[in-house]
Scaffold this active site. Structure first.
Site, PDB file in Angstrom:
ATOM      1  N   TYR A 138       0.855  -1.192   0.000  1.00 37.21           N
ATOM      2  CA  TYR A 138       0.000   0.000   0.000  1.00 37.21           C
ATOM      3  C   TYR A 138       0.885   1.234   0.000  1.00 37.21           C
ATOM      4  O   TYR A 138       1.792   1.361   0.813  1.00 37.21           O
ATOM      5  CB  TYR A 138      -0.889   0.004   1.247  1.00 37.21           C
ATOM      6  N   ASP A 231       9.330   2.994   0.412  1.00 34.87           N
ATOM      7  CA  ASP A 231       8.213   3.656   1.071  1.00 34.87           C
ATOM      8  C   ASP A 231       8.309   3.324   2.559  1.00 34.87           C
ATOM      9  O   ASP A 231       7.905   2.246   2.999  1.00 34.87           O
ATOM     10  CB  ASP A 231       6.891   3.174   0.469  1.00 34.87           C
ATOM     11  N   LYS A 259       3.246   9.434   8.651  1.00 36.96           N
ATOM     12  CA  LYS A 259       3.006   8.903  10.001  1.00 36.96           C
ATOM     13  C   LYS A 259       3.923   9.504  11.087  1.00 36.96           C
ATOM     14  O   LYS A 259       3.699  10.620  11.506  1.00 36.96           O
ATOM     15  CB  LYS A 259       3.029   7.370   9.944  1.00 36.96           C
TER      16      LYS A 259
END
Ligand SMILES: *Cc1c(COP(=O)(O)O)cnc(C)c1O
Length: 421
Positions: A138, A231, A259
């Protein structure tokens, strides 16, 4: 129940009653009143030990005093300027110091924006169009990468509204499989701009890379003029000061963050080698922009958070993770259940399958119905894990021995329930 009433009301105004799909679970999600340390408390006054932790950002637990103090100081000076600030340089320097591949950084507002911009930059730098992503990975909710992605989207068909023309340039390969990638690159290397990878997959449960797999990705991309993008929206500042690239000793060309970097406030970033990063406007021609880029509140919070993440922090987090993973394994052994405990450092998940999980297909053998019953049992007893088999559970610095012990007792009860099914 006030949460139930709020959810019924919310569904009238917000699609599905929530602002992000994974938050909706049956019969209704609890609504938060406040959160502090390792706990989140709902509007009915029930307290949960929190292993969702906002899906990753809250490594120091909720409402960390230093982060709050810096944010309040900054708030009094204003919350958005649209002009640069000194703190952006400070945070940039800190990231450059910690992260091996980072020489320059662009702050954006979310992980989604970060990967979108990193992919654009890679395409511009190589003058090639196609990208490779891994099944079950994702990278946010934008069109380039919304193909067989994990967590909320796992199992769904490609989203309506994503044009074929966009995703035909996104090629999928299984994670941890060298042959599949070699075959692909042998036929397509002239058209592949980038490989984007979660160095530890964290949106299909948790799947670590096999030994030497990241080195393999580094070598094959270097040989074929392909940009390697890590990522690290989850792993960044989580598993080591320099993220997965430090942990595994493999340096990518570009990295994306989100995050944790915002200290609990909205942020994203892309960073990498100077010659690549300087291709971004205004020093270069690759367009990237944002009203809230480098927002002073998020930057202040990120600085206050990152300053607290030193070497000893990571060893404490490892210990907490180990206590949980070992404790869960013992519980499974006692109950004679052959489920699979996954994770490392402060990340963990239980796969409800007897198969070892090395890729998307392995993960998909998990019994998601059993997982949901397990999730509900834990929730009733005051332990909140993300409501999906394909998310990742996190532990924070504020989870003390008492929390961990209580959690293991609750997991034991959860497994007893599963056994009686
Ligand atoms: C969460 C996540 C994203 C998207 O970040 P948002 O801030 O939610 O847009 C991208 N990549 C990975 C690996 C993630 O876990």
């Amino acid at each position: 129940m006030k949460s139930e009433e709020l959810f019924n009301e919310s569904k009238k105004f917000l699609p599905g009653g929530v602002d992000s799909p994974v938050r909706a679970y049956k019969p209704y999600p609890f609504f938060a009143e406040y959160a502090k340390g390792s706990k989140i408390v709902d509007v009915d006054g029930k307290s949960y030990i929190d292993y969702c932790l906002a899906y990753g950002p809250m490594v120091l637990g909720h409402a960390n005093p230093d982060v709050m103090a810096e944010v309040i100081t900054q708030l009094k000076r204003g919350s958005a300027y649209g002009v640069p600030t000194e703190n952006e340089i400070e945070l940039a320097k800190l990231v450059v110091k910690k992260v091996p591949c980072a020489e320059m950084i662009r702050f954006v507002n979310s992980g989604t924006e970060a990967t979108m911009s990193a992919i654009r930059l890679a395409r511009a730098a190589t003058d090639k169009k196609k990208i490779i992503k891994f099944e079950g990975a994702y990278h946010g909710a934008h069109d380039y990468v919304l193909v067989k992605s994990g967590s909320g989207a796992a199992g769904l068909p490609d989203s309506p509204g994503v044009p074929e023309e966009t995703t035909k340039n996104t090629i999928l390969v299984p994670f941890n499989n060298e042959d599949a990638l070699v075959d692909l690159i042998n036929t397509e290397s002239d058209s592949i701009a980038a490989i984007i990878v979660e160095p530890i997959m964290g949106n299909i449960g948790i799947i670590p890379p096999m030994d030497k797999y990241l080195e393999f990705l580094r070598d094959i991309t270097t040989e074929n003029d392909i940009i390697l993008i890590f990522d690290e929206v989850i792993t960044g500042f989580r598993i080591a000061e320099g993220g997965a690239q430090e942990y595994f000793g493999v340096t990518p060309d570009l990295v994306t963050f989100g995050k944790i970097l915002g200290g609990g406030f909205p942020i994203g970033a892309l960073a990498g080698k100077k010659e690549l990063m300087e291709m971004l406007a205004p020093s270069g021609t690759v367009y990237q922009a944002g009203t809230f880029n480098g927002n002073p509140i998020s930057i202040a919070a990120g600085l206050a958070m990152l300053k607290q993440l030193n070497k000893s922090f990571y060893s404490v987090m490892n210990t907490k993770g180990d206590i949980l993973r070992r404790g869960i394994q013992d519980i499974l052994d006692v109950h004679n259940l052959d489920y699979h405990v996954a994770g490392l450092s402060s990340m963990f998940q239980i796969y409800f399958t007897d198969k070892e999980v090395w890729n998307y297909d392995d993960a998909k053998t998990a019994d998601t119905e059993k997982f949901i019953i397990f999730f509900q049992t834990l929730l009733n007893k005051g332990v909140f894990i993300p409501p999906s088999q394909f998310e990742c559970c996190f532990v924070s610095l504020m989870h003390n021995d008492n929390d961990l012990e209580q959690t293991l007792t609750t997991i034991d009860k959860g497994m007893k329930t599963i056994k009686t099914l």
